[in-house]
Design a protein around this motif. Structure first.
Motif, short mmCIF file in Angstrom:
data_model
loop_
_atom_site.label_atom_id
_atom_site.label_comp_id
_atom_site.label_asym_id
_atom_site.label_seq_id
_atom_site.Cartn_x
_atom_site.Cartn_y
_atom_site.Cartn_z
N PRO A 177 101.80 6.87 -5.65
CA PRO A 177 101.32 5.64 -5.02
C PRO A 177 99.95 5.25 -5.55
O PRO A 177 99.20 6.09 -6.05
CB PRO A 177 101.25 6.02 -3.54
N SER A 178 99.64 3.98 -5.46
CA SER A 178 98.29 3.51 -5.79
C SER A 178 97.44 3.50 -4.52
O SER A 178 97.97 3.31 -3.42
CB SER A 178 98.35 2.11 -6.38
N PRO A 179 96.14 3.70 -4.66
CA PRO A 179 95.28 3.67 -3.48
C PRO A 179 95.32 2.29 -2.82
O PRO A 179 95.41 1.27 -3.52
CB PRO A 179 93.88 3.95 -4.05
N PRO A 180 95.27 2.23 -1.51
CA PRO A 180 95.31 0.93 -0.83
C PRO A 180 94.03 0.12 -0.98
O PRO A 180 94.03 -1.08 -0.75
CB PRO A 180 95.55 1.31 0.64
N ILE A 181 92.93 0.77 -1.36
CA ILE A 181 91.67 0.06 -1.54
C ILE A 181 91.00 0.55 -2.82
O ILE A 181 91.30 1.63 -3.33
CB ILE A 181 90.70 0.28 -0.35
N SER A 182 90.08 -0.26 -3.34
CA SER A 182 89.30 0.14 -4.51
C SER A 182 87.81 0.08 -4.24
O SER A 182 87.01 0.40 -5.12
CB SER A 182 89.62 -0.78 -5.70
N LYS A 183 87.43 -0.29 -3.00
CA LYS A 183 86.01 -0.41 -2.67
C LYS A 183 85.84 -0.34 -1.16
O LYS A 183 86.81 -0.46 -0.40
CB LYS A 183 85.44 -1.73 -3.20
N PHE A 184 84.61 -0.16 -0.71
CA PHE A 184 84.29 -0.24 0.70
C PHE A 184 82.84 -0.71 0.83
O PHE A 184 82.07 -0.69 -0.14
CB PHE A 184 84.49 1.11 1.40
N ASN A 185 82.48 -1.14 2.00
CA ASN A 185 81.15 -1.71 2.22
C ASN A 185 80.33 -0.83 3.15
O ASN A 185 80.84 -0.30 4.14
CB ASN A 185 81.25 -3.12 2.81
N ILE A 186 79.07 -0.69 2.82
CA ILE A 186 78.08 -0.08 3.70
C ILE A 186 77.03 -1.16 3.96
O ILE A 186 76.14 -1.38 3.13
CB ILE A 186 77.44 1.18 3.09
N GLY A 187 77.18 -1.84 5.08
CA GLY A 187 76.33 -2.99 5.34
C GLY A 187 76.61 -4.06 4.30
O GLY A 187 77.76 -4.40 4.03
N PRO A 188 75.57 -4.59 3.66
CA PRO A 188 75.78 -5.63 2.64
C PRO A 188 76.13 -5.08 1.26
O PRO A 188 76.38 -5.84 0.33
CB PRO A 188 74.42 -6.34 2.61
N VAL A 189 76.13 -3.76 1.13
CA VAL A 189 76.34 -3.13 -0.18
C VAL A 189 77.82 -2.78 -0.36
O VAL A 189 78.43 -2.16 0.51
CB VAL A 189 75.48 -1.86 -0.32
N THR A 190 78.37 -3.19 -1.49
CA THR A 190 79.76 -2.86 -1.84
C THR A 190 79.79 -1.64 -2.75
O THR A 190 79.14 -1.62 -3.79
CB THR A 190 80.44 -4.04 -2.55
N ILE A 191 80.52 -0.62 -2.33
CA ILE A 191 80.66 0.60 -3.10
C ILE A 191 82.07 0.64 -3.68
O ILE A 191 83.05 0.56 -2.94
CB ILE A 191 80.43 1.86 -2.23
N ARG A 192 82.16 0.76 -4.98
CA ARG A 192 83.47 0.79 -5.66
C ARG A 192 83.80 2.21 -6.08
O ARG A 192 82.95 2.93 -6.62
CB ARG A 192 83.47 -0.16 -6.85
N PHE A 193 85.05 2.58 -5.88
CA PHE A 193 85.48 3.92 -6.24
C PHE A 193 85.41 4.15 -7.75
O PHE A 193 85.21 5.27 -8.21
CB PHE A 193 86.91 4.17 -5.74
N TRP A 224 107.43 10.47 -11.69
CA TRP A 224 105.97 10.40 -11.54
C TRP A 224 105.44 9.02 -11.95
O TRP A 224 104.26 8.86 -12.25
CB TRP A 224 105.28 11.50 -12.35
N GLY A 225 106.31 8.03 -11.93
CA GLY A 225 105.88 6.67 -12.23
C GLY A 225 104.87 6.17 -11.21
O GLY A 225 104.87 6.58 -10.05
N LEU A 226 104.01 5.27 -11.63
CA LEU A 226 102.97 4.71 -10.76
C LEU A 226 103.48 3.44 -10.09
O LEU A 226 103.97 2.53 -10.74
CB LEU A 226 101.73 4.39 -11.60
N ARG A 227 103.37 3.40 -8.77
CA ARG A 227 103.74 2.19 -8.03
C ARG A 227 102.46 1.46 -7.63
O ARG A 227 101.57 2.04 -7.01
CB ARG A 227 104.56 2.53 -6.79
N LEU A 228 102.38 0.19 -7.97
CA LEU A 228 101.23 -0.62 -7.58
C LEU A 228 101.42 -1.11 -6.16
O LEU A 228 102.55 -1.29 -5.70
CB LEU A 228 101.09 -1.82 -8.52
N ASN A 229 100.31 -1.30 -5.46
CA ASN A 229 100.42 -1.86 -4.12
C ASN A 229 100.21 -3.37 -4.19
O ASN A 229 99.93 -3.93 -5.24
CB ASN A 229 99.42 -1.20 -3.16
N SER A 230 100.35 -4.03 -3.09
CA SER A 230 100.23 -5.49 -3.06
C SER A 230 99.11 -5.92 -2.12
O SER A 230 99.19 -6.94 -1.46
CB SER A 230 101.55 -6.12 -2.60
N GLN A 231 98.05 -5.12 -2.10
CA GLN A 231 96.95 -5.43 -1.20
C GLN A 231 96.06 -6.54 -1.74
O GLN A 231 95.27 -7.12 -1.01
CB GLN A 231 96.10 -4.17 -0.96
N GLY A 232 96.17 -6.82 -3.05
CA GLY A 232 95.34 -7.86 -3.63
C GLY A 232 93.88 -7.46 -3.73
O GLY A 232 93.00 -8.30 -3.89
#
Length: 304
Positions: A7-23, A159-167
């Motif tokens: 599976p692909s991760p459902p997110i690629s980033k998260f926010n700490i206050g106004p700061v965006t942290i990308r994996f 072991w194929g990679l499935r993309l998610n559709s979270q946009g």
């Protein structure tokens, strides 16, 4: 029926206050930290110390990041210039786009200059760094997984990679990279995982060779083995990828670069065996330099 997939991760980033942290950025930073630690462990065995590695890293790491970005920009200029490009995106490295060859060249050039200034044996640093680079690259590839980018052609392997559709990820809107829409549930070759495993195996092999054969091989040999191992893997992995890339004679540019660098690595390996210095000789020189630096530092501390 698809029975198994990655599976692909459902997110690629998260926010700490106004700061965006990308994996993606976290993976790159983790790779740098682990590489510094591993290089330091190996460098100390040669007779150096952590302060020397830290000084080298403070100039080589920024140079490597700049070089990696420049390589990507030069090889894909249409993304940043012309009617369909935006030059401001050059500075958005969190969106992906770091070329390893630019990182190795610019970072290596900076490290070489510093070693020359301090009279450290560059060949020893290269050997200490060789497996650490592969480990760092392996960790960095996880960033592509979070970004859902740089995957390979469709596959039916379990072991194929499935993309998610979270946009929420880069690759979500570019599933086939050819203007067509892939059927729902299509799996793709997880090229990030192939390279991660390839690099991890290479790191172990280089460490093993360092323990078993460095009395025979000259200093600098392990770095040339790193070059050959990585380029051999990058060649076949790159040929699986379906993201847009410039081609020459129907072959992706990065494949040509990998093959050329592999040949150069072989030639340098042979040259090192003929004209290189034994590791033991350079290690003794490094120990002498380190002891002299530590004595000067102690004298300065006493004067203060």
């Amino acid at each position: 029926m698809i029975l198994a997939y990655i599976p692909s991760p459902p997110i690629s980033k998260f926010n700490i206050g106004p700061v965006t942290i990308r994996f993606y950025a976290i993976c790159i930073l983790m790779g740098i930290v682990v590489a510094m630690w591993l290089t330091n462990v190996r460098w100390r065995r040669y007779g150096g110390n952590f302060d020397q590695i830290l000084d080298i890293a403070l100039c080589a790491v920024p140079a490597g990041i700049v070089g990696a970005r420049l390589y990507h920009v030069v090889t894909t200029p249409e993304r940043y210039f012309g009617s369909h490009g935006d030059w401001v995106d050059i500075f958005k490295i969190w969106n992906g786009g770091l070329g390893i060859w630019g990182a190795v060249f610019f970072g290596g050039l900076c490290a070489w200059a510093w070693c020359r200034h301090k009279h450290y044996p560059t060949a020893l640093l290269a050997d200490a760094l060789a497996p650490a680079l592969l480990v760092a690259q392996a960790i960095g590839r996880l960033g592509n997984w979070f970004n859902q980018e740089l995957y390979g052609a469709p596959t039916t392997l379990p072991w194929g990679l499935r993309l998610n559709s979270q946009g929420d990820a880069i690759g979500d809107a570019e599933r086939c990279y050819d203007g067509l829409t892939c059927p729902t549930g299509t799996l793709f070759h997880p090229t990030f995982l192939y390279e991660l495993i390839w690099n991890a195996i290479g790191a172990l092999i280089i460490v093993w060779i360092g323990h078993k054969a460095m009395k025979i091989l000259k200093a600098g040999s392990l770095f040339t083995i790193y070059i050959m191992w990585y380029t051999a893997g990058r060649t076949w992995i790159e040929m699986l990828r379906i993201d847009f890339a410039h081609e020459f004679l129907g072959v992706r540019i990065n494949v040509w670069v990998s093959m050329c660098v592999f040949v150069a690595g072989v030639m340098v390996f042979i040259a090192v065996q003929h004209w290189g210095s034994p590791t033991s000789v350079l290690a003794e020189r490094l120990r002498t330099l380190t002891e002299a630096e530590e004595m000067r530092q102690k004298d300065q501390n006493r004067q203060v």
